[in-house]
Design an enzyme around this catalytic site. Structure first.
Site, mmCIF file in Angstrom:
data_model
loop_
_atom_site.group_PDB
_atom_site.id
_atom_site.type_symbol
_atom_site.label_atom_id
_atom_site.label_comp_id
_atom_site.label_asym_id
_atom_site.label_seq_id
_atom_site.Cartn_x
_atom_site.Cartn_y
_atom_site.Cartn_z
ATOM 1 N N TYR A 109 -39.636 -15.115 -1.036
ATOM 2 C CA TYR A 109 -40.445 -13.910 -0.867
ATOM 3 C C TYR A 109 -41.821 -14.312 -0.363
ATOM 4 C CZ TYR A 109 -43.140 -9.739 -1.876
ATOM 5 O OH TYR A 109 -43.952 -8.645 -1.742
ATOM 6 N N GLU A 197 -44.860 -7.690 4.334
ATOM 7 C CA GLU A 197 -43.917 -8.223 3.356
ATOM 8 C C GLU A 197 -42.696 -8.780 4.078
ATOM 9 O OE1 GLU A 197 -42.688 -6.435 -0.802
ATOM 10 O OE2 GLU A 197 -41.282 -5.770 0.728
#
Ligand code: GDP
Ligand code: MN
Length: 399
Positions: A109, A197
């Protein structure tokens, strides 16, 4: 403003972030054609909707033939995808993105957000990315890496390497991971983003690092200087009430309650919403007509609120400084004459030209409930709403 995954990937790619080969499609035929163009034997068909968590909602399909790509796309077009983030109304799929599938070794992530307490851009990273990131951040918050970037110097090489190292990237690929991290940061900063993101950022079996998913949001107040970003806006993905309001120059936020509000100034709008709550109901929206609103703008605001089928009563609360109560009154009368409403309307006017405003409302002969203070206005709109509800219940019961 949010954009689609394929748009975010194209932007990030321009800043040196590695992405898989892919192409956009507006029809199943085009999706199959994209698969052939990309080549290989495995593809992923991805619904382009402004939400995350598409994978869990059936919006990401792995395919092994052109026919499967066609069928996956066919199943997605026109579908209302309901994810954990969309609310029950979901988002309709009008575009799909076809990508060459990647053999994933590990999912990481990588996120960039504005951290309000340090007033800096913060990099958030985790070695366990993918679809369970929410659970991981809730259950193992210590496993999340956070790095604050000094705005005067931007992201430093050592910081990018430290993050890559923290993600467990093997030494041979640290440099490559660092350049993906630095590129994402530059895209954020140079384009006035509020969020980038990449989830997952993947380590491919060969060891190289690829952005498999990407999300970007931008600061609405900076769009005037980013025409190339404004162009990426997709109105089909926004709350239609908010889109209509933005097109009319009104600040509008749709809410879940029953009382439609038309107010001037954000402060008064907040106070009005509080007073409605205190009186025992809740607001259906936040609408600020701004300063110097013409009768036409007021009428547009009124029609917009009235067209919302959640609205069961309307409260107009104007404290006019730059605004003029007579213009506001004219706008209300104009809207009501064009389009009579079946819900109670309460109006409270104060400030500039208030006498003229009140006269226009009184002489219109329309069933407008008037109030002198904010407290009285909130009280009256909630009382009228309650009465109307009881009346409607009775009508249903007796029919
Ligand atoms: P999201 O659910 O909206 O965040 O959509 P993502 O683009 O992140 O995709 C969800 C999941 O699908 C990813 O976490 C991957 O596990 C899987 N996925 C997406 N693309 C590929 C691919 O090219 N190959 C493989 N094997 N899995 C993929
Ligand atoms: Mn994702």
């Amino acid at each position: 403003m949010d954009i689609h995954e394929y748009q975010a990937k194209e932007i990030l790619s321009g800043f040196g972030v590695r992405i898989p080969p892919g192409g956009l499609a507006y029809s199943p035929e085009q999706a199959a054609y994209r698969a052939r163009e990309i080549g290989g034997s495995k593809w992923v068909v991805k619904a382009q909707v402004h939400t995350g968590a598409r994978g869990k909602a059936g919006g990401v399909k792995l395919c092994s033939s052109e026919q499967e790509v066609f069928d996956a796309a066919n199943g997605l077009f026109g579908k209302r995808l309901v994810t954990q983030q969309t609310g029950s109304q979901g988002k309709i799929v009008y575009r799909v993105y076809v990508e060459g599938a990647v053999a994933i070794e590990r999912e990481l992530y990588l996120g960039f957000v504005l951290d309000r307490s340090s007033e800096r851009i913060m990099v958030v990273a985790s070695a366990s990315g993918g679809m369970e990131i929410e659970e991981i951040s809730a259950n193992q918050p210590e496993s999340i890496l956070r790095t604050v970037i000094e705005p005067a110097v931007g992201i430093r090489d050592f910081q990018a390497r430290e993050i890559a190292f923290g993600l467990g990237i093997d030494p041979a690929h640290i440099q490559e991971a660092a350049s993906n991290i630095k590129g994402s940061y530059r895209a954020f900063r140079d384009l006035d983003a509020t969020m980038v993101e990449i989830n997952p950022l993947v380590v491919v079996e060969s060891g190289s690092i690829v952005a498999l998913d990407a999300k970007m949001s931008f600061d609405d107040n900076a769009l005037f200087r980013r025409p190339e970003i404004s162009e990426l806006r997709d109105k089909s993905q926004e709350d239609p009430r908010e889109t209509q309001a933005a097109d009319r120059g009104l600040s509008y936020v749709g809410l879940e309650g029953k009382i439609g509000c038309i107010v001037n100034g954000a402060g008064l709008a907040m106070a009005t919403m509080d007073m409605i709550k205190l009186a025992g109901s809740s607001p259906a929206n936040f609408l600020d007509i701004g300063g110097g609103a013409s009768p036409e703008r007021v009428a547009k605001a009124f029609r917009l609120v009235n067209s919302d089928k959640n609205v069961e009563a309307i409260l107009v609360n104007i404290f006019a400084g730059i605004n003029r109560c007579d213009w506001v009154a004219q706008g209300i009368v104009q809207a009501l004459e064009d389009n009579p409403v079946s819900v109670p309307v309460v109006v409270r006017l104060a400030g500039t030209n208030v006498e003229e405003g009140r006269k226009i409302l009184a002489q219109s002969g329309l069933p407008i409930i008037r109030a002198a203070t904010l407290a009285e206005a909130a009280e009256r709109v909630v009382t009228a709403w309650t009465k109307n509800q009881k009346h409607n219940v009775k009508l249903v019961a007796s029919s």
